[in-house]
Design an enzyme around this catalytic site. Sequence first.
Site, PDB file in Angstrom:
ATOM      1  N   HIS A  38      -1.016  -7.357   6.626  1.00  0.00           N
ATOM      2  CA  HIS A  38      -1.612  -7.736   5.333  1.00  0.00           C
ATOM      3  C   HIS A  38      -3.124  -7.489   5.369  1.00  0.00           C
ATOM      4  O   HIS A  38      -3.706  -6.985   4.423  1.00  0.00           O
ATOM      5  CB  HIS A  38      -1.333  -9.202   5.010  1.00  0.00           C
ATOM      6  N   LEU A  64     -12.657   0.985 -14.600  1.00  0.00           N
ATOM      7  CA  LEU A  64     -11.242   0.763 -14.256  1.00  0.00           C
ATOM      8  C   LEU A  64     -10.821  -0.687 -14.531  1.00  0.00           C
ATOM      9  O   LEU A  64     -11.536  -1.632 -14.189  1.00  0.00           O
ATOM     10  CB  LEU A  64     -11.025   1.067 -12.766  1.00  0.00           C
ATOM     11  N   ASP A  98       4.133  -2.193  -0.392  1.00  0.00           N
ATOM     12  CA  ASP A  98       5.121  -2.733   0.553  1.00  0.00           C
ATOM     13  C   ASP A  98       4.999  -2.059   1.925  1.00  0.00           C
ATOM     14  O   ASP A  98       4.585  -0.903   2.023  1.00  0.00           O
ATOM     15  CB  ASP A  98       6.537  -2.512  -0.016  1.00  0.00           C
TER      16      ASP A  98
END
Length: 248
Positions: free
Chosen positions: A37, A131, A20
């Site tokens: 973004h 991962l 955020d």
Amino acid sequence: MSDSFTSATAVPRHVAIIMDGNGRWAETKGQPRVMGHRAGVKSVREIVRVCRERGIEALTLFAFSSENWSRPEREVQLLMRLFMAVLRRELNDLHENNVRLRIIGDISGFDDKLQQRIRAAEAKTAGCDGLQLNVAANYGGRWDIAQASQQMAVLVQQGELSVEQIDEQTMARFMTLADQPEVDLLIRTGGEKRISNFLLWQCAYAELFFSSVLWPEFDEAAMAEALSCFGGRQRRFGLTGAQVTNNL
Ligand code: IPE
Ligand code: IPE
Ligand code: MG
């Protein structure tokens, strides 16, 4: 001491992050929100690398919530375009780094092209066993609980599951990420202290870490701080501190 209780050197198996603060980061620079973004993609790259290097098994990133559709149309459109571009650009690197990608959320809400690209990206990295990277897109924790309930209801209707069999263990099997460890550490950047309908079920016993750093500035050092803070927590899972310390 049992592995499930944290010691000073403990590494979380599963980290989830609410990324955020992109919009505010851009606004402080006098730029349109979408620049935030874009800038956030660099942080994603860096945090994926840190997680790989630290031997974290699973990383789940909140990229777009089911509520984010209500943002101005232009911002939503730009986010979708960015999502497409990032999937295309980053896929080879993820694959080369043995990262397995999964998108969680209601994929049917996206246009056909994006859905296809998501499936292709998942297929390309399906054989990777480093991962596990989960990206939550059109995701909501309540949606997840509802979709699990729906799957169980179908099985009940078909006579393959009885109402009595519906308990926490059964329910857990139908939630997204059922095949992965529960979230150990939930990080939210950007200063707000809320969950915003992220992984409600999977975070039942997560340690929470709130950072005031805005996502585009969340880097290796900020991540190291979160991980070190996690290492210092005593996870009690309902027991007393003495029980945990003495492994009773
Ligand atoms: C998070 O950053 C990214 C998405 C929700 C897509 P925001 O866009 O919410 O940034 P702020 O909170 O407005 O600064
Ligand atoms: C949560 O951030 C969703 C993502 C990071 C993708 P929001 O910015 O949408 O959350 P609220 O609206 O502040 O709760
Ligand atoms: Mg926000």
